[in-house]
Design a protein around this motif. Structure first.
Motif, mmCIF file in Angstrom:
data_model
loop_
_atom_site.group_PDB
_atom_site.id
_atom_site.type_symbol
_atom_site.label_atom_id
_atom_site.label_comp_id
_atom_site.label_asym_id
_atom_site.label_seq_id
_atom_site.Cartn_x
_atom_site.Cartn_y
_atom_site.Cartn_z
ATOM 1 N N TRP A 332 0.785 -1.231 0.000
ATOM 2 C CA TRP A 332 0.000 0.000 0.000
ATOM 3 C C TRP A 332 0.818 1.282 0.000
ATOM 4 O O TRP A 332 0.669 2.146 -0.864
ATOM 5 C CB TRP A 332 -0.978 -0.003 1.182
ATOM 6 N N ASP A 362 -2.175 -4.829 -1.955
ATOM 7 C CA ASP A 362 -3.242 -4.028 -1.350
ATOM 8 C C ASP A 362 -4.191 -3.497 -2.427
ATOM 9 O O ASP A 362 -4.318 -4.085 -3.513
ATOM 10 C CB ASP A 362 -2.590 -2.908 -0.506
ATOM 11 N N ASP A 363 -4.831 -2.422 -2.139
ATOM 12 C CA ASP A 363 -5.876 -1.809 -2.963
ATOM 13 C C ASP A 363 -5.410 -1.569 -4.408
ATOM 14 O O ASP A 363 -4.237 -1.364 -4.650
ATOM 15 C CB ASP A 363 -6.237 -0.468 -2.299
ATOM 16 N N ARG A 439 -15.154 8.771 1.791
ATOM 17 C CA ARG A 439 -14.144 8.296 0.840
ATOM 18 C C ARG A 439 -14.818 7.856 -0.465
ATOM 19 O O ARG A 439 -14.489 6.823 -1.032
ATOM 20 C CB ARG A 439 -13.343 7.132 1.437
ATOM 21 N N ASP A 474 -10.769 -4.903 4.605
ATOM 22 C CA ASP A 474 -10.774 -3.490 5.011
ATOM 23 C C ASP A 474 -12.210 -2.959 5.116
ATOM 24 O O ASP A 474 -13.169 -3.591 4.615
ATOM 25 C CB ASP A 474 -9.975 -2.698 3.962
ATOM 26 N N ASN A 476 -13.664 1.161 5.257
ATOM 27 C CA ASN A 476 -13.084 2.503 5.343
ATOM 28 C C ASN A 476 -14.034 3.663 5.604
ATOM 29 O O ASN A 476 -13.711 4.800 5.266
ATOM 30 C CB ASN A 476 -12.269 2.775 4.076
ATOM 31 N N CYS A 522 -9.120 -5.029 9.213
ATOM 32 C CA CYS A 522 -8.564 -3.689 9.072
ATOM 33 C C CYS A 522 -9.756 -2.772 8.874
ATOM 34 O O CYS A 522 -10.713 -3.129 8.188
ATOM 35 C CB CYS A 522 -7.652 -3.652 7.850
ATOM 36 N N TRP A 570 4.122 -2.326 10.677
ATOM 37 C CA TRP A 570 4.968 -2.288 9.476
ATOM 38 C C TRP A 570 6.120 -1.303 9.637
ATOM 39 O O TRP A 570 5.964 -0.249 10.256
ATOM 40 C CB TRP A 570 4.196 -1.790 8.260
#
Ligand code: DGJ
Length: 731
Positions: A332, A362-363, A439, A474, A476, A522, A570
């Motif tokens: 990400w 990731d995304d 978002r 996820d 969000n 997440c 991370w």
């Protein structure tokens, strides 16, 4: 007149006492005791038929007997006995104005509910007490399970409607925990927001009520459903009596901490009562979430360690042997939405070269997902980015001896997506009202069966068609306009419960069908972490804030309630996007190595020296991860209290002790305070191994546990943002 009332009250109370003492034999059969770990929990049925707390605290000898509890007399005509008696599960009736456990509206408008003992079943670790309303066919099974190892109690309630007509449950808790009367309780809890979760708070408990909650549809980060209560006089992490309570519920929730009229403390937890209603048809039973409670006389540190142990040994999937977290790489922060086959393969090669075990894309890999304005809902591979599907990348990752993980956000949809164009009615909404975006996305109404089925099928297909070991799940945004227009009006608020139940159901079914699958919870960081989701997922993402110094605070707050075994951390770029703070790679690694290690940096920017440091650190991490993820965590210095932060983990077998020390900045020539270790065997010898940083020259190469704990050790850290790590190996 006033004195007459007091006199009558006194007579009545005395008479009650005499009557019950004459019934000791019968009454004692109605006292129930659970023992586990170092904890005893006792409840009983009082003379009014209420289920009443008798004792909760340090384990008492098995020979200790308990008299049947007596209702606490009314403090005055204003404070009826229903409010002063520590009832474990009270209906809204009999003049109750403290937080009720259950409030119902019946079809005839009656809202009075008085629950009395009906029956019970008890075994060594379990107790079910059935309560019934005094006239209506409403039954509540108040359930207890005691974890034999930690003494953590799991409370829940089952509300059965046998009235022959539907009812509206307007408030329902899993139960109420009680602490004895005291003047100096202190409440610990966390507050937060995106990129600033897990902010520890402590405040004295006064008269009145503190409500911690989420009204957001899911767990949220404004508060987390966890509390600890100790005494304001307890200043040591590892000393003093501590009670804690934590909810296993990932929907809107509420924990009310209330000091009653006689200074008893009540902790009531369950689904949030705001805008709540659950339409329960006749013949149906409503099962509450689990509400866990525990006790430690080893301070907030001891209470955390109990919780960690419980989570690892009894709660996580595969407990008591959940797998150690592999070292992962996540794309990400390196590539954001700009993922493609060649770029991910290049990152995978670099990740493998430093010892990464899991590569997570990731995304950005699906639909028209080139930024956050489009694509959510369309879970098919973007063929411009991956012309041959995911297989070539997955094969490449496998050839590098890593397993493959993928990011998904299944409960969401962008209005700019094929799914939304086809099913605009699938989102939470009120008819004819605006749909507020967060978002650029809307929340799918997972309470709907068709949406539940769609989400399951999409994920199941993805997992059937690709060799995926891990999903990063996820979420969000929070809810807005929580309407469910497709069902009758009286059922629309069931969305608060049914959404979460279906979320759990999908997780459960996916795990059943794909038993090797691992899942991370997440929610734009740490907005969906609780004991409900931890039962169905293997790890969580505590925060999008990856600044290694900020993480010291976040990780400290997180580990008050949750084990480092699930706390992903991370190593990312420096300066960080969060604070533009520059931190050495060593510092970033040591900060992340206190949890379950991941790498999220852009490896394309790394120098040969960075790769060498990373390789060494990852190898070290693999040699200590069992201690960090399974061991006993001691917080020796809190970043909240000064310039330093020190944590220590002792492996379960006591053979390895890992200590991390961090300095924010030195000033006025003051050296780093001495570190006094904890949890060692006084008589055993421990050999020192300095992994990173310096220690004072006079530090012995080996010494007894007593020496390390009472004499202590000195790290030599000076400057800004310095870190050290040393290991003690028991000989
Ligand atoms: C929020 C997560 O917390 C991040 O790690 C990342 O996965 C983004 N979402 C992707 O959109």
């Amino acid at each position: 007149m006033k004195y007459l009332t007091w006199f009558i009250l006194f007579i009545a109370t005395t008479a009650l006492g005499l009557q019950s003492s004459g019934e000791t034999a019968k009454a004692s059969q109605r006292v129930f005791r659970l023992d586990g770990g170092d904890v005893t929990y006792v409840v009983g049925i009082n003379d009014s038929g209420q289920l009443q707390m008798v004792y909760w605290g340090k384990r008492l000898p098995a020979t200790q007997e308990f008299a049947s509890p007596k209702p606490v007399p009314s403090a005055s005509s204003f404070d009826m006995s229903s409010n002063t008696t520590p009832q474990e599960f009270a209906g809204w009736g009999e003049g109750l104005y403290v937080e009720p456990d259950l409030k119902i509206t019946f079809p005839d408008g009656n809202r009075d509910l008085v629950l009395k003992y009906a029956s019970h079943t008890a075994s060594k670790d379990e107790l079910d007490v059935v309560m019934k309303d005094i006239s209506r066919e409403i039954y509540v099974k108040v359930r207890y399970h005691m974890d034999p190892a930690t003494g953590i109690v799991r409370r829940s309630a089952e509300v059965s409607n046998r009235t022959g007509a539907p009812i509206a449950i307007e408030q329902v808790a899993s139960g109420t925990y009680h602490l004895p009367r005291a003047n100096n309780y202190q409440l610990h809890y966390v507050t937060g927001r995106w990129a600033g979760e897990w902010d520890l708070q402590a405040q004295p408990i006064h008269g009145g009520k503190t409500v911690l909650e989420s009204r957001r549809g899911t767990t949220g980060s404004q508060n987390n459903p966890w509390v600890m209560i100790d005494h304001t006089t307890d200043h040591d992490q590892d000393q003093g009596d501590v009670w804690f309570a934590t909810l296993g519920w990932s929907g809107s929730w509420q924990i009310a901490i209330e000091q009653d009229a006689v200074k008893g403390v009540r902790i009531t937890g369950g689904p949030n009562t705001f805008d709540f209603s659950y339409y329960l048809k006749s013949g149906e039973t409503f099962q509450t979430p689990y509400f866990y409670g525990g006790f430690s006389d080893h301070g907030v540190g001891g209470a955390s360690r109990l919780l960690h142990r419980f989570e690892v040994d009894s709660l996580l999937p595969h407990a008591p042997h959940p797998k150690l977290r592999p070292v992962l790489y996540n794309s990400w922060e390196a590539t954001t939405f700009n993922v493609n086959e060649a770029g991910q393969m290049a990152l995978a090669e670099k990740a493998a070269s430093i010892g990464v075990e899991r590569f997570v894309m990731d995304d950005g890999w699906f639909g028209q997902r080139n930024d956050d304005h489009a694509g959510l809902g369309d879970w098919t591979v973007n063929t411009a980015k991956f012309p041959h599907g995911l297989k070539p990348l997955i094969d490449k990752v496998h050839s590098l001896n890593m397993d493959f993980g993928l990011w998904v956000e299944p409960e969401m949809v962008n209005p700019n997506s094929d799914l939304y164009r086809k099913h605009p009615d699938w989102v939470l909404n009120f008819k004819g009202r605006p749909r507020t975006e967060g978002r650029n996305q809307l929340v799918l109404n997972l309470a709907r069966k068709d949406v539940h089925d769609y989400v399951f099928q999409v994920l199941d297909k993805l997992l059937n068609e690709n060799d995926i070991a891990f999903l990063k799940w996820d979420y969000n945004r929070n809810w807005s306009e929580p309407g469910w227009p497709a069902v009758p009006i009286e059922e629309q608020k069931n969305v608060y419960v049914d959404f979460t139940r279906n979320y759990y159901d999908i997780l459960r079914k996916l795990r059943e069908k794909h038993p090797n699958l691992e899942i991370e919870s997440c929610s734009g960081g740490g907005s969906r972490v609780d004991l409900g989701v931890l039962h169905l997922t293997d790890e969580v993402w505590p925060s999008d804030n990856t600044d290694a110094y900020d993480r010291l605070f976040l990780q400290e707050g997180f580990t008050y309630a949750y084990t480092p075994a699930v706390m992903m951390a991370w190593v990312t770029e420096s300066p960080t996007w969060v604070n533009h703070r520059t931190l050495s790679l060593d510092y970033r690694f040591l900060s992340a190595m206190q949890g379950s290690l991941g790498i999220g940096a852009d490896l394309n920017k790394w120098t040969a020296e960075d790769f060498a440091i990373a390789k060494k650190m990852i190898a070290t991490y693999k040699s200590i991860r069992e201690t960090v993820q399974r061991g006993d965590l001691y917080r020796l210095m809190s970043p909240r209290e000064g310039e330093q932060s020190v944590t220590e983990s002792v492996s379960r077998d006591g053979k390895q002790v890992v200590t991390f020390a961090f300095l924010h900045s030195s000033s006025q020539l003051y050296p780093f305070p001495r570190i006094y270790l904890r949890g060692l065997d006084e008589d055993a010898t421990y050999k020192l191994n300095i992994v990173d940083g310096k220690m004072h020259e006079d530090t012995p190469q080996q010494a007894t546990g007593a020496y390390w704990m009472h004499h202590g050790a000195d790290v030599d850290l000076r400057g800004d943002f310095k870190a050290a790590m040393f290991i003690l190996d028991r000989q």
